[in-house]
Design a protein around this motif. Structure first.
Motif, short mmCIF file in Angstrom:
data_model
loop_
_atom_site.label_atom_id
_atom_site.label_comp_id
_atom_site.label_asym_id
_atom_site.label_seq_id
_atom_site.Cartn_x
_atom_site.Cartn_y
_atom_site.Cartn_z
N GLU A 18 0.81 -1.21 0.00
CA GLU A 18 0.00 0.00 0.00
C GLU A 18 0.85 1.27 0.00
O GLU A 18 0.34 2.37 0.18
CB GLU A 18 -0.92 0.01 1.23
CG GLU A 18 -1.91 -1.13 1.27
CD GLU A 18 -2.79 -1.08 2.50
OE1 GLU A 18 -2.84 -0.03 3.18
OE2 GLU A 18 -3.43 -2.10 2.80
N HIS A 53 -4.32 -2.44 10.53
CA HIS A 53 -5.11 -1.20 10.61
C HIS A 53 -4.33 -0.09 11.31
O HIS A 53 -4.25 1.05 10.82
CB HIS A 53 -6.41 -1.46 11.38
CG HIS A 53 -7.40 -2.29 10.63
ND1 HIS A 53 -8.52 -2.82 11.24
CD2 HIS A 53 -7.46 -2.69 9.34
CE1 HIS A 53 -9.22 -3.50 10.35
NE2 HIS A 53 -8.59 -3.44 9.19
N ARG A 56 -0.94 1.01 9.67
CA ARG A 56 -1.18 1.79 8.46
C ARG A 56 -1.25 3.29 8.79
O ARG A 56 -0.64 4.12 8.11
CB ARG A 56 -2.47 1.33 7.79
CG ARG A 56 -2.83 2.12 6.53
CD ARG A 56 -4.17 1.70 5.99
NE ARG A 56 -4.13 0.36 5.43
CZ ARG A 56 -4.89 -0.66 5.84
NH1 ARG A 56 -5.72 -0.49 6.86
NH2 ARG A 56 -4.81 -1.83 5.26
N ASP A 239 -10.41 -0.28 7.85
CA ASP A 239 -10.25 -0.12 6.42
C ASP A 239 -11.62 -0.16 5.75
O ASP A 239 -12.66 -0.26 6.42
CB ASP A 239 -9.28 -1.15 5.84
CG ASP A 239 -9.77 -2.59 5.96
OD1 ASP A 239 -11.00 -2.82 6.00
OD2 ASP A 239 -8.93 -3.50 6.00
N THR A 242 -13.88 -3.48 6.66
CA THR A 242 -14.01 -4.06 8.00
C THR A 242 -15.47 -4.18 8.42
O THR A 242 -15.90 -5.23 8.93
CB THR A 242 -13.25 -3.20 9.03
OG1 THR A 242 -11.92 -2.98 8.57
CG2 THR A 242 -13.20 -3.91 10.37
N LEU A 275 -14.01 3.93 0.86
CA LEU A 275 -13.26 4.46 2.00
C LEU A 275 -13.34 5.99 1.98
O LEU A 275 -12.82 6.63 1.06
CB LEU A 275 -11.81 4.00 1.91
CG LEU A 275 -10.86 4.41 3.04
CD1 LEU A 275 -11.36 3.90 4.38
CD2 LEU A 275 -9.46 3.89 2.77
N ARG A 278 -10.20 8.07 5.58
CA ARG A 278 -8.76 7.90 5.71
C ARG A 278 -8.06 9.22 6.07
O ARG A 278 -7.16 9.25 6.90
CB ARG A 278 -8.18 7.32 4.42
CG ARG A 278 -6.66 7.13 4.40
CD ARG A 278 -6.16 6.13 5.43
NE ARG A 278 -6.78 4.84 5.34
CZ ARG A 278 -6.46 3.90 4.44
NH1 ARG A 278 -5.56 4.13 3.52
NH2 ARG A 278 -7.06 2.73 4.48
#
Length: 302
Positions: A18, A53, A56, A239, A242, A275, A278
């Motif tokens: 990622e 998670h 990240r 994320d 989830t 998403l 973030r």
């Protein structure tokens, strides 16, 4: 800057895919820098998923971070291989003499239990008491936030009529607060819990301040006035999939769960969720690390 993690931690490959900047122990030893020492007390059943998670969003900070993993020795995890725990995790006995810049206490899907009925409550209480003198600032997430409010301030949780699950809009209670620096006036956060805390109970405690809340999801961010305790009732670390995994799990178990609110396009579980939180998640963790940990911690932890 990178997060420093064990060489063989499975989350490493996923994060590198990622484009998250991670540094294994071997490379970190060649750098002359004092990274922030952050300990994660992982109470979630799927520990490897939670590791990814949290690593990240920790990896998005401009600071170098040395991450350690902690678990409760009084509870046997049924969903994480014992070999993984033995290789990567420590208990409070192992770290009790150490000092840390920050501690993250995760949630756990046990909101319906009274705190004293949780089989590791005594050990968790020991860890939270230890954190007062050995940690610069502690970030509590979801059930971890409720447990922290109960232990430190005697504020109890209340069971909800139905599970709160979905993506909810939040507003800022005090935009001048450093934890909220750079936040939009409205932002969304995932929630997944079956208990809540009351705003009136928080307002009665002069050592606490409410930083953010939601009309639908209630209180979201609470901080102690000295910045040593931060409480987050949602799951900014989740994320995109989830909540879907939780929904599918509960559906397969015959629990007839509600469709997570504002999660699927057109509230249609056959569509792929997007998403949308973030940026907020990264900002929250970066602000905590900078203003409540890095700016407050001594250079020599010992």
């Amino acid at each position: 800057m990178p997060i420093k993690i064990p060489d063989l931690l499975p989350a490493k490959n996923k994060l590198q895919e990622e484009n998250i900047f991670v540094m294994d122990e071997s490379r970190a030893f060649t750098q002359d820098i004092r990274p922030l020492k952050i300990l994660i007390l992982n109470l979630m059943p799927l520990k490897q998923q939670t590791e990814t998670h949290l690593l990240r969003i920790l990896g998005n900070s401009p600071l170098q971070i040395d991450v350690g993993l902690l678990h409760t020795s009084t509870h046997v995890s049924k969903n994480t291989p014992a070999e993984h725990l033995e290789q990567f995790y420590k208990s409070i006995t192992d770290v009790k003499a150490n000092k840390y810049d920050g501690l993250i206490i995760t949630g756990a899907p046990i909101e319906k239990l009274a705190y004293e009925d949780v089989n590791y409550w005594s050990e968790l209480s020991e860890i939270m008491e230890w954190s007062k003198t050995n940690v610069t600032s502690t970030l509590h997430i979801c059930w971890g936030a409720m447990a922290g409010l109960y232990y430190h301030y005697g504020i109890d949780k209340y069971l909800m009529d139905e599970k709160l699950s979905g993506i909810f809009t939040h507003t800022l209670s005090d935009p001048r607060e450093k934890l909220l620096s750079g936040f939009d006036e409205e932002f969304v956060v995932p929630h997944s819990r079956e208990a809540d805390i009351k705003k009136t109970d928080i307002e009665k405690e002069p050592r606490l301040k409410i930083l953010s809340e939601s009309e639908e999801a209630g209180i979201y961010l609470v901080a102690s006035t000295d910045g040593k305790q931060i409480f987050v009732t949602g799951h900014p670390e989740y994320d995109a999939f989830t909540l879907q995994k939780e929904f599918d799990r509960d559906t397969a178990a015959g629990l007839n769960p509600i469709i997570p609110v504002n999660y699927y396009p057109n509230d249609d579980p056959t569509q792929t969720p997007r998403l949308r939180w973030r940026t907020h998640s990264n900002m929250l963790i970066s602000n905590w690390l900078n203003y409540y940990v890095y700016q407050e911690t001594p250079y020599q932890l010992d």
